[in-house]
Every structure is written in structure tokens, then in C-alpha cells.
Scaffold this active site. Structure first.
Site, PDB file in Angstrom:
ATOM      1  N   LYS A 136     -16.857   3.743  22.028  1.00 55.55           N
ATOM      2  CA  LYS A 136     -16.895   5.144  21.595  1.00 55.55           C
ATOM      3  C   LYS A 136     -15.738   5.983  22.109  1.00 55.55           C
ATOM      4  O   LYS A 136     -15.342   5.873  23.265  1.00 55.55           O
ATOM      5  CB  LYS A 136     -18.188   5.783  22.094  1.00 55.55           C
ATOM      6  CG  LYS A 136     -19.420   5.308  21.356  1.00 55.55           C
ATOM      7  CD  LYS A 136     -20.615   6.051  21.888  1.00 55.55           C
ATOM      8  CE  LYS A 136     -21.851   5.779  21.058  1.00 55.55           C
ATOM      9  NZ  LYS A 136     -23.011   6.499  21.630  1.00 55.55           N
ATOM     10  N   GLY A 167     -15.465  -2.699  32.915  1.00 51.44           N
ATOM     11  CA  GLY A 167     -16.478  -3.750  32.983  1.00 51.44           C
ATOM     12  C   GLY A 167     -16.368  -4.747  31.843  1.00 51.44           C
ATOM     13  O   GLY A 167     -16.246  -5.967  32.057  1.00 51.44           O
ATOM     14  N   ARG A 208     -17.267  -9.181  44.260  1.00 53.24           N
ATOM     15  CA  ARG A 208     -17.024  -8.059  45.172  1.00 53.24           C
ATOM     16  C   ARG A 208     -16.890  -8.515  46.626  1.00 53.24           C
ATOM     17  O   ARG A 208     -16.125  -7.932  47.393  1.00 53.24           O
ATOM     18  CB  ARG A 208     -18.132  -7.024  45.027  1.00 53.24           C
ATOM     19  CG  ARG A 208     -17.973  -6.274  43.724  1.00 53.24           C
ATOM     20  CD  ARG A 208     -19.001  -5.193  43.504  1.00 53.24           C
ATOM     21  NE  ARG A 208     -18.503  -4.282  42.484  1.00 53.24           N
ATOM     22  CZ  ARG A 208     -19.278  -3.524  41.706  1.00 53.24           C
ATOM     23  NH1 ARG A 208     -20.588  -3.552  41.848  1.00 53.24           N
ATOM     24  NH2 ARG A 208     -18.742  -2.730  40.814  1.00 53.24           N
ATOM     25  N   GLY A 253     -15.974   2.661  37.035  1.00 53.36           N
ATOM     26  CA  GLY A 253     -15.864   4.117  36.966  1.00 53.36           C
ATOM     27  C   GLY A 253     -14.613   4.674  37.633  1.00 53.36           C
ATOM     28  O   GLY A 253     -13.958   5.576  37.101  1.00 53.36           O
TER      29      GLY A 253
HETATM   30  P1  ADP Z   1     -15.145  -1.127  29.213  1.00 49.64           P
HETATM   31  O1  ADP Z   1     -16.476  -1.476  29.841  1.00 49.64           O
HETATM   32  O2  ADP Z   1     -14.134  -2.207  29.425  1.00 49.64           O
HETATM   33  O3  ADP Z   1     -14.638   0.225  29.630  1.00 49.64           O
HETATM   34  P2  ADP Z   1     -16.410  -0.168  26.804  1.00 49.64           P
HETATM   35  O4  ADP Z   1     -17.720  -0.163  27.516  1.00 49.64           O
HETATM   36  O5  ADP Z   1     -15.806   1.134  26.477  1.00 49.64           O
HETATM   37  O6  ADP Z   1     -15.355  -1.069  27.617  1.00 49.64           O
HETATM   38  O7  ADP Z   1     -16.541  -0.915  25.418  1.00 49.64           O
HETATM   39  C1  ADP Z   1     -16.963  -2.252  25.281  1.00 49.64           C
HETATM   40  C2  ADP Z   1     -17.875  -2.421  24.102  1.00 49.64           C
HETATM   41  O8  ADP Z   1     -17.288  -1.968  22.882  1.00 49.64           O
HETATM   42  C3  ADP Z   1     -18.206  -3.878  23.895  1.00 49.64           C
HETATM   43  O9  ADP Z   1     -19.581  -4.070  24.122  1.00 49.64           O
HETATM   44  C4  ADP Z   1     -17.815  -4.139  22.441  1.00 49.64           C
HETATM   45  O10 ADP Z   1     -18.759  -4.951  21.776  1.00 49.64           O
HETATM   46  C5  ADP Z   1     -17.812  -2.762  21.836  1.00 49.64           C
HETATM   47  N1  ADP Z   1     -16.984  -2.681  20.634  1.00 49.64           N
HETATM   48  C6  ADP Z   1     -15.665  -2.927  20.521  1.00 49.64           C
HETATM   49  N2  ADP Z   1     -15.260  -2.803  19.243  1.00 49.64           N
HETATM   50  C7  ADP Z   1     -16.350  -2.465  18.520  1.00 49.64           C
HETATM   51  C8  ADP Z   1     -16.574  -2.196  17.127  1.00 49.64           C
HETATM   52  N3  ADP Z   1     -15.595  -2.253  16.227  1.00 49.64           N
HETATM   53  N4  ADP Z   1     -17.835  -1.878  16.747  1.00 49.64           N
HETATM   54  C9  ADP Z   1     -18.828  -1.830  17.659  1.00 49.64           C
HETATM   55  N5  ADP Z   1     -18.677  -2.068  18.979  1.00 49.64           N
HETATM   56  C10 ADP Z   1     -17.447  -2.388  19.401  1.00 49.64           C
END
Ligand code: ADP
Ligand code: MG
Length: 400
Positions: free
Chosen positions: A200, A358, A39, A381
């Protein structure tokens, strides 16, 4: 493209001008020390440019969630040393954001000097976007520069209020971010592919809805693909799956269909009966062959290759969310492979690629392509809200 002013709209010589500069110094800390200086590196060019052009630079930033009270453990004085090292300049720490102490300190600063004001969230007026609080800060500046895109989704006094009280400009990092985001989703070159992964559906519903209206290809991977597969009648075994959202997934698929957006779900997947590094039970199978005791932890090699082919037909890519549980091998393979394809296409000049989030940034760094995409947003965010199609108050205030 939002219509904002940049540092190019200011006179070259800024001697005697006091620049209030909003930056993101919310550094990750470990044992009282910053564990990552990304940052600081992001905002360094703006700070140095303003100082080199003769302005008195006054840095404004928040740290943590002190909820409107002074907490010695959250004083911004703790990042003074890191700032001095990265900028290679001396920095005066000023333990207030307004009032006589600031006035006296700014008088001591010479042209081209840099002051760091205290954590803006020590005062309740910051998060309340209180007009009097903003005015008390504005009294110490002639211009306002916002270089904190990552805080632009919040309408706070130093992210939004100040822009209405002083001539307002986007800093270099903000300018680059807004241009990249505009190239990816504002006025992108079609066809556009969006890759959305992560754990999710529930955290990215608005993202999926917005993208399905705007892009030609929507790739759904990660844990959230399981909910879409389940909505299509696939038995996903013990996979992470939000069964209560299958109707919502259906609605998104129907809406995408109507908008002419192709949704890509995996047809092969990598599964295991336990979630651990290289578990003995790991295997690749068709989505219709997942056993009741298995979990889908990554999309399969055939699906990954097909997605690479989709990217080859596209001019623009926007990516948020890993395709699998990439922190645990071998469930990083699809994410790494698609990231490398995207990087190669970008380097060839056939793809504009913008990614953020992230875990996404961590995954792309893990894949070794962090420098090979067109733009990687570290804004978290704010990046997600922009993917949702929301207007960010900090950006809107710059464009007013
Ligand atoms: P970002 O931070 O880039 O927005 P998210 O926080 O939405 O991404 O998602 C990242 C998480 O999703 C990671 O910790 C990864 O392990 C998890 N993930 C991805 N695919 C799966 C899966 N098939 N089952 C469980 N967790 C998963
Ligand atoms: Mg995350």
C-alpha cells in the site's frame, strides 16, 4: 554520518567495567521456542567482544508488549538457553533491571561474564522514558552500548535515556547498520536508485516523499504502483489500489519531477482473475490492457528488464518492498529477477546495495541473494523511519 562512538573508542582492556548493552531479543516465538535466531546472531559479536575484553556484560532487551507489568509468558528468561547456545557461554539470568538483586548478581559475575536482565517493558518507566527509571538502571553500569538499531526509532529509557546518563557507544551491529544506511542515503554515491514496493501507498507515503527529494531514480512497484498507475488514468481493474490516494500520488510525481527524480512505473504487468498459486487465468499484458475482472499481481518482464538496465547506470541502490505478491508463484518473478541483477552488480563492485523491511528480507532470501547485497537491514520499523528521513532518537542520543 552521525558522529557516534564505537567499541574502538574504548580501552582495549575493559576488566572491571560494567557494560549495559541494549540488544534486540524480541525473537519470533513458536510453541514456546524461538523460531528464528537472526537477532541473536546479529548481536553476538558485540556481546562476545565486550566479554572477551574483560567487561561484565549486562544485557538489556524488551520482549512483546507487557505494558509495564510482569507477565510470566514474556519473561526474557525464555531466551536464555538460545543465547547460551549461540554465544557458547553460560549466561546468568537476573529477574530485575535495577535494585539490590541486580547489585548482588553483578557482584557475583566475574570479568568477562554475561548477565541477562529481565524484560525492560515490565516497568512502565521504559516506554515512558522515565528519568528516574533510567537512573536506577544506569547505577549498575559504567558504560552503555546500544546494539539495537531496530529499537532506535523509540525514545525509551534503555534505547535513549541511558545514553544521556552514561558514556554511550554503538555496538558492532549498530555501527554496521549506521554505516550502511549512511552509504545508501546519507552521503551516497550518485546516481542513486530507490526501489519501493509492497502492498500500500498509505503505509509508505513519507518514504516516497523523502526519496523523491533525494534520489535520481525512484522505482515504484508492488501494489502501490497500481495507485500511481490509476493516477495516470490507467484502468487497474480489480487490483489492490487506493483510489482515494491518487491525488497524493500525483503530488509525489510532480514533486519528483521538480527535484529531477525520474519515477519508474511498470509498462507491462502480470495479471490474473484470481489470487492463487499459478492460476489458469495468469497472463502478461501492457498496463493499458488490464481487464475489469483482472488484478495486477506483479510487474512484467519488460519492465523488470528495463529496471535492471537502470540499476546498471546507478552506483547506489536502496530497496524496500517487493515488486509483486512474491509469496505466491508466479508473482515472485520480477522481485527475484531484479534481486539477482542487484546482487550481480553488487558482486561486480559497481553497485552499493542496501535493502530492508520484513517482507523485503523474506523476498530477498527467497531469491537466494540475502548474502550478496552490500547490506540487508532486519530492522523493520526503524529502517522505514530512516527511509522517511526521520531522526531516530536512539541514534541521535548516541551522537550527542
Ligand atoms: P516490507 O515488509 O518489506 O516493508 P510491505 O509490507 O510494504 O513490505 O509489502 C509486502 C507485501 O506486499 C507482500 O505481502 C506482497 O504480497 C504485497 N504485494 C506486493 N505487490 C502486490 C500486488 N501487486 N498486489 C497485492 N499485494 C502485493
Ligand atoms: Mg511488511
Amino acid at each position: 554520518m552521525p558522529n557516534f562512538k564505537t567499541l574502538d573508542d574504548l580501552p582495549q582492556d575493559l576488566s572491571g567495567q560494567r557494560a549495559l548493552v541494549r540488544v534486540d531479543l524480541n525473537l519470533p516465538m513458536k510453541d514456546g521456542r524461538a523460531s528464528d535466531l537472526t537477532r541473536v546472531n546479529v548481536v553476538a559479536p558485540t556481546i562476545l567482544e565486550l566479554a572477551n575484553r574483560g567487561a561484565k556484560v549486562l544485557l538489556l532487551a524488551h520482549y512483546g508488549r507487557p505494558k509495564g507489568d510482569r507477565h510470566s509468558t514474556m519473561s526474557l528468561s525464555m531466551v536464555q538457553g538460545d543465547l547460551e547456545r549461540v554465544l557458547d557461554r553460560e549466561i546468568m539470568f537476573i529477574p530485575e533491571v535495577a535494585g539490590p538483586v541486580v547489585t548482588q548478581s553483578v557482584d557475583i559475575l566475574g570479568n568477562g561474564d554475561i548477565g541477562l536482565l529481565e524484560n525492560t517493558r515490565f516497568w512502565p518507566g521504559e516506554e515512558a522514558n522515565d528519568a528516574d527509571f533510567a537512573k536506577s538502571i544506569a547505577a549498575h553500569g559504567d558504560i552503555y552500548v546500544n546494539d539495537a538499531f531496530s529499537a532506535a526509532h523509540r525514545a525509551h529509557a534503555t534505547t535513549e535515556g541511558l545514553a544521556k546518563l552514561l558514556p554511550a557507544y554503538a555496538g558492532r551491529a549498530m555501527e554496521a547498520e549506521l554505516k550502511a544506511l549512511d552509504a545508501a542515503l546519507g552521503t551516497p554515491k550518485p546516481p542513486v536508485a530507490a526501489v519501493v514496493g509492497g502492498a500500500k501507498v498509505s503505509t509508505k507515503l513519507a518514504v516516497l516523499e523523502n526519496l523523491s527529494r533525494k534520489v535520481q531514480h525512484l522505482v515504484i512497484g508492488g501494489g502501490m504502483a497500481n495507485t500511481f498507475l490509476a493516477a495516470n488514468g490507467v484502468n487497474v481493474g480489480k487490483s489492490l489500489c487506493e483510489h482515494d490516494l491518487t491525488d497524493t500520488a500525483r503530488t509525489i510525481m510532480d514533486a519528483a519531477d521538480e527535484a529531477g527524480c525520474t519515477i519508474h512505473l511498470p509498462y507491462d504487468v502480470v495479471v490474473a482473475t484470481e489470487f492463487a498459486p499459478n492460476p489458469p487465468s495468469v497472463r502478461t499484458c501492457n498496463v493499458h490492457e488490464v481487464a475489469a475482472d483482472e488484478m495486477i499481481l506483479d510487474i512484467g518482464p519488460q519492465a523488470t528488464e528495463a529496471l535492471g538496465d537502470v540499476l546498471k547506470t546507478c552506483a547506489t541502490l536502496v530497496w524496500n518492498g517487493p515488486l509483486g505478491a512474491f509469496e505466491t508463484p508466479p508473482f515472485d518473478e520480477a522481485t527475484v529477477a531484479l534481486a539477482r541483477t542487484a546482487a550481480a552488480l553488487t558482486q561486480d563492485g559497481s553497485l552499493i546495495s542496501v535493502a530492508g523491511g520484513g517482507d523485503t528480507v523474506a523476498a530477498l532470501t527467497h531469491a537466494g541473494v540475502a548474502d550478496d547485497l552490500t547490506y540487508i537491514s532486519t530492522a523493520g520499523g526503524a529502517f522505514l523511519e530512516w527511509m522517511e528521513g526521520k531522526e531516530l532518537p536512539g541514534v541521535a542520543a548516541l551522537s550527542a
